[in-house]
Design a protein around this motif. Structure first.
Motif, short mmCIF file in Angstrom:
data_model
loop_
_atom_site.label_atom_id
_atom_site.label_comp_id
_atom_site.label_asym_id
_atom_site.label_seq_id
_atom_site.Cartn_x
_atom_site.Cartn_y
_atom_site.Cartn_z
N ILE A 217 -6.45 3.35 8.63
CA ILE A 217 -5.51 2.23 8.59
C ILE A 217 -5.42 1.66 7.18
O ILE A 217 -4.32 1.43 6.64
N GLN A 218 -6.57 1.45 6.57
CA GLN A 218 -6.57 0.83 5.23
C GLN A 218 -5.96 1.74 4.18
O GLN A 218 -5.23 1.28 3.29
N LEU A 219 -6.25 3.03 4.25
CA LEU A 219 -5.63 3.97 3.31
C LEU A 219 -4.12 3.94 3.43
O LEU A 219 -3.38 3.84 2.44
N LYS A 350 -11.07 2.89 -6.54
CA LYS A 350 -10.05 2.06 -7.19
C LYS A 350 -9.39 1.13 -6.17
O LYS A 350 -9.11 -0.04 -6.47
N LEU A 351 -9.11 1.67 -4.98
CA LEU A 351 -8.50 0.84 -3.93
C LEU A 351 -9.45 -0.27 -3.50
O LEU A 351 -9.03 -1.41 -3.25
N VAL A 352 -10.74 0.06 -3.42
CA VAL A 352 -11.74 -0.95 -3.03
C VAL A 352 -11.80 -2.07 -4.07
O VAL A 352 -11.74 -3.26 -3.72
N ASP A 353 -11.90 -1.71 -5.34
CA ASP A 353 -12.01 -2.72 -6.39
C ASP A 353 -10.72 -3.53 -6.55
O ASP A 353 -10.75 -4.65 -7.06
N GLY A 355 -9.10 -4.54 -4.00
CA GLY A 355 -9.01 -5.37 -2.81
C GLY A 355 -8.15 -4.79 -1.70
O GLY A 355 -7.81 -5.48 -0.73
N LYS A 356 -7.82 -3.49 -1.78
CA LYS A 356 -6.95 -2.87 -0.78
C LYS A 356 -7.72 -2.14 0.31
O LYS A 356 -7.14 -1.69 1.29
N MET A 357 -9.02 -1.99 0.12
CA MET A 357 -9.89 -1.43 1.15
C MET A 357 -11.18 -2.21 1.16
O MET A 357 -11.63 -2.69 0.11
N ARG A 358 -11.77 -2.35 2.34
CA ARG A 358 -13.03 -3.07 2.44
C ARG A 358 -13.92 -2.39 3.47
O ARG A 358 -13.43 -1.70 4.37
N PRO A 359 -15.22 -2.57 3.34
CA PRO A 359 -16.12 -2.00 4.34
C PRO A 359 -16.00 -2.74 5.66
O PRO A 359 -15.73 -3.95 5.68
N VAL A 360 -16.18 -2.01 6.75
CA VAL A 360 -16.19 -2.62 8.08
C VAL A 360 -17.59 -2.36 8.66
O VAL A 360 -17.91 -1.27 9.10
N ILE A 361 -18.43 -3.39 8.61
CA ILE A 361 -19.84 -3.26 8.97
C ILE A 361 -20.14 -4.15 10.17
O ILE A 361 -19.79 -5.33 10.17
N GLU A 362 -20.79 -3.58 11.16
CA GLU A 362 -21.21 -4.38 12.31
C GLU A 362 -22.61 -4.94 12.11
O GLU A 362 -22.88 -6.09 12.43
N THR A 363 -23.51 -4.12 11.56
CA THR A 363 -24.88 -4.60 11.37
C THR A 363 -25.58 -3.79 10.29
O THR A 363 -25.20 -2.66 10.01
N VAL A 364 -26.59 -4.41 9.68
CA VAL A 364 -27.43 -3.74 8.68
C VAL A 364 -28.87 -3.77 9.20
O VAL A 364 -29.39 -4.83 9.54
N LEU A 365 -29.49 -2.60 9.28
CA LEU A 365 -30.84 -2.47 9.80
C LEU A 365 -31.79 -1.97 8.71
O LEU A 365 -31.36 -1.25 7.80
N PRO A 366 -33.07 -2.30 8.79
CA PRO A 366 -34.03 -1.77 7.82
C PRO A 366 -34.31 -0.30 8.06
O PRO A 366 -34.00 0.25 9.13
N PHE A 367 -34.93 0.33 7.08
CA PHE A 367 -35.22 1.77 7.14
C PHE A 367 -36.09 2.12 8.35
O PHE A 367 -35.99 3.22 8.90
N SER A 368 -36.90 1.20 8.78
CA SER A 368 -37.78 1.44 9.92
C SER A 368 -37.03 1.55 11.24
O SER A 368 -37.59 2.01 12.24
#
Length: 393
Positions: A217-219, A350-353, A355-368
């Motif tokens: 979608i973003q592309l 280039k698109l990210v910088d 502002g035309k694309m962004r990460p879509v993150i639900e959660t960040v977990l530790p390596f463990s």
């Protein structure tokens, strides 16, 4: 010849299992102390989530070819292919491309490190690497036949790597490469939708709320296309936020009935397959160069079930028959496959910088918590990526 080149040349000549200068805090140092092992999540056989094992003594990766770099992994993320590979999907095909030295040494592909996305720091460069140097912040998607990124270090070909967008943290950057390169391969390589050709094109995305769908979608919006997204109602807000022009909730009314009320499309990206394929093919503009591309193919499954020779034959017959059938109706039928590409990531960065694309993150977990990330993905209906923070932010 500088120190890095001498070290790379020594590796190429002797292929020792010790290559990195690493101190107690796991940073990159110039001390003479060398470690021979690293922590990683591995599997020693295929199966369910119980086969994932944390191993603190995995051998350090080494540079085998002069175009390779070693990356210190700051963050990685989980993709559906990781779950599939854990279960053995595609093993026969992938083993044909895996490092023969590793298979010869171990007798099999195990211990196998999963994980495709990486954002981190270049630690060492091969002799022929011109565009990167130790200390560069980079991101990449590692092909599935290589050892993966749920580890402290990973080796990648320089042509698979790109400088990380400055606007993103490592955790944010690690959520993007594999899904966006899969979307890029489908839209650009299979559909021919470049930024020059996209303006005014109508594109339908089936299964739009997953990682590949949100990247697509973003592309497409960055390139000026009109995007119709098919998803469930609880992803409506996300689709709007990403710029979808039209959203179809398949849970409230028949998808077929809803598509009948829309104009025909120039391209369709199908992330679901199955019954959606025949339905979608009826929604394209005939004899106009319209293309249907699906990411759900029988290629690896056929090879797993029938063996490489018979599987390739079955796959070839299936693809050829579908291409011919739909070409007679004025529609191009294609299969889409992930393709690692540093130059494509350069464009995406280039698109990210911008502002035309962004990460879509639900959660960040530790390596463990790598096993928990697999469980979360298998539960389904994620609204963004699950990122693994290997090194603290």
């Amino acid at each position: 010849m500088n120190t890095v080149c001498r070290r790379a040349l020594l590796q190429l000549c002797t292929r020792p299992r010790i290559i990195a200068h690493v101190g107690k805090d796991r940073g990159i140092h110039s001390s003479c102390r060398r470690r021979t092992v690293m922590p990683a999540w591995v599997i020693d056989k295929y199966g369910g989530n119980d086969v994932l094992r944390f191993n603190e003594n995995v051998l350090f990766p080494i540079i085998h070819y002069p175009n390779e770099v070693i990356i210190k992994v700051h963050a990685a993320s989980v993709n559906p292919i990781d779950v599939n590979m854990r279960s053995g999907y595609g093993a026969k095909s992938l083993n044909m491309s895996r490092d023969p030295l590793h298979i010869k040494t171990t007798g099999s592909e195990f211990p196998l490190i999963l994980g495709r996305d990486v954002s981190g720091t270049v630690m060492e460069c091969g002799l022929n690497v011109k565009y990167f140097k130790p200390g560069d912040q980079v991101w990449a998607a590692i092909p599935p036949w290589k050892q993966g990124t749920f580890a402290e270090f990973v080796v990648a070909s320089a042509n698979e790597v790109s400088l990380k967008p400055e606007s993103l943290s490592h955790a944010e950057a690690a959520s993007i490469p594999y899904v966006v390169l899969t979307a890029w391969a489908a839209l650009v390589n299979s559909c021919g939708l470049t930024k020059e050709k996209c303006p005014g094109k109508r594109v339908l995305i089936i299964g739009s709320s997953g990682g590949v769908g949100t990247a697509a979608i973003q592309l497409l919006k960055a390139w000026g296309a009109h995007v119709t997204a098919v998803c469930s109602g609880n992803a409506f807000t996300l689709m709007k936020d990403l710029g979808a022009d039209d959203i179809i909730d398949y849970t409230v009314e028949s998808l077929q009935d809803q598509l009948k009320t829309r104009d025909l499309f120039d391209a369709i990206l199908d992330n679901i397959g199955g019954s959606s394929e025949e339905l979608a093919l009826q929604c394209l503009k005939p004899w106009s160069g319209a293309t249907y591309v699906t990411l759900v193919t029988p290629f690896l499954y056929n090879n797993d079930q029938l063996g490489i020779a018979d599987g390739m034959m079955r796959t070839g017959v299936t693809l050829a028959s579908k291409v011919a059938k739909h070409y007679c109706k004025g529609i191009h039928y294609r299969w889409g496959f992930f393709a690692a590409s540093g130059p494509s990531l350069d464009e995406i960065g280039k698109l990210v910088d911008a502002g035309k694309m962004r990460p879509v993150i639900e959660t960040v977990l530790p390596f463990s918590d790598v096993p928990q990330s697999f469980q979360k993905l298998e539960a389904g209906h994620a609204r963004g990526k699950t990122v693994i923070q290997v090194v603290g932010p």
